[in-house]
Scaffold this active site. Structure first.
Site, PDB file in Angstrom:
ATOM      1  CG  HIS A  11      23.520  -7.602 -11.701  1.00  0.00           C
ATOM      2  ND1 HIS A  11      25.266  -8.381 -10.675  1.00  0.00           N
ATOM      3  CD2 HIS A  11      23.782  -8.538 -12.219  1.00  0.00           C
ATOM      4  CE1 HIS A  11      25.183  -9.163 -10.659  1.00  0.00           C
ATOM      5  NE2 HIS A  11      23.917 -10.348 -11.721  1.00  0.00           N
ATOM      6  CD  GLU A  84      20.806 -15.128 -13.653  1.00  0.00           C
ATOM      7  OE1 GLU A  84      20.080 -15.723 -14.792  1.00  0.00           O
ATOM      8  OE2 GLU A  84      21.899 -15.268 -13.675  1.00  0.00           O
TER       9      GLU A  84
END
Length: 211
Positions: A11, A84
């Site tokens: 990201h 994550e």
């Protein structure tokens, strides 16, 4: 031989990244202005690629990273297995001296092969790869999707790339990453093997440095 091309990206930048604050899966942060500029630069460089589908984590910073593609009408799917790692009690904190020592000891333990060791209140690399296997089984099952875009997170990418290339998870720090870097992977169905064509590539962000 039937193959799938996977564009795997981290990201774009968040304010937490800039400030060195631990995010993990428990902090659902937005991209900052730089992160949005990175997302646009990636889109401008790769909008010509015929992505059949986009896969993102359940955290909004991955959605915001690929939003320019989604706005074109490209189908996408959220897979929580791409989230994550959970850093547990460290999430939302700027590491101080004690936290740095804790973090250093944790990374050293993982590098020594103790990848079943979880973060305090969070996950271990073994936990993460187990959910990633489920997510990627789903991605690979769609054989008609010859080219896909996958947006996820730094530590999770390192863990994933170890598994995909048959490396021990202890070697995860071998894989460098930066905000909106690209790993281009080729998966061959006949041999069930992945190869890496591009690693931690950020050439698409050069326009930002020149701006």
């Amino acid at each position: 031989m039937q193959q799938k091309t996977i564009y795997l990206i981290r990201h774009g930048e968040t304010d937490y990244n800039r400030r060195g604050v631990v995010q993990g899966s428990g902090v659902d942060s937005d991209l900052n202005d730089m992160g949005r500029a990175q997302a646009l630069a990636f889109f401008q460089a790769y909008q010509h690629v015929p992505f059949r589908k986009i896969y993102i984590s359940a955290l909004k910073r991955t959605y915001q990273t690929v939003e320019p593609f989604i706005e074109l009408g490209m189908p996408y799917e959220k897979l929580p297995g791409l989230n994550e790692i959970s850093w547990g009690v460290m999430e939302g904190k700027v590491p101080g001296n004690i936290d740095n020592e804790y973090y250093r000891n944790l990374i050293e333990s993982w590098a020594a092969g103790k990848t079943d060791l979880p973060t305090d209140g969070g996950e271990s690399p073994d936990d993460v790869v187990n959910r990633q296997k489920v997510a990627f089984k789903s991605i690979l099952s769609h054989t008609d999707e010859e080219t896909v875009l996958v947006a996820m997170h730094g530590r999770a990418m390192r863990i994933l790339l170890c598994w995909l290339t048959n490396r021990p998870l202890a070697q995860m720090d071998h894989f460098e990453h930066s905000n909106l870097c690209l790993y281009k992977l080729i998966y061959t169905y006949d041999t069930n093997e992945f190869s890496i064509e591009l690693a931690n590539d950020t050439s698409h962000l050069l326009t930002l440095a020149l701006a």
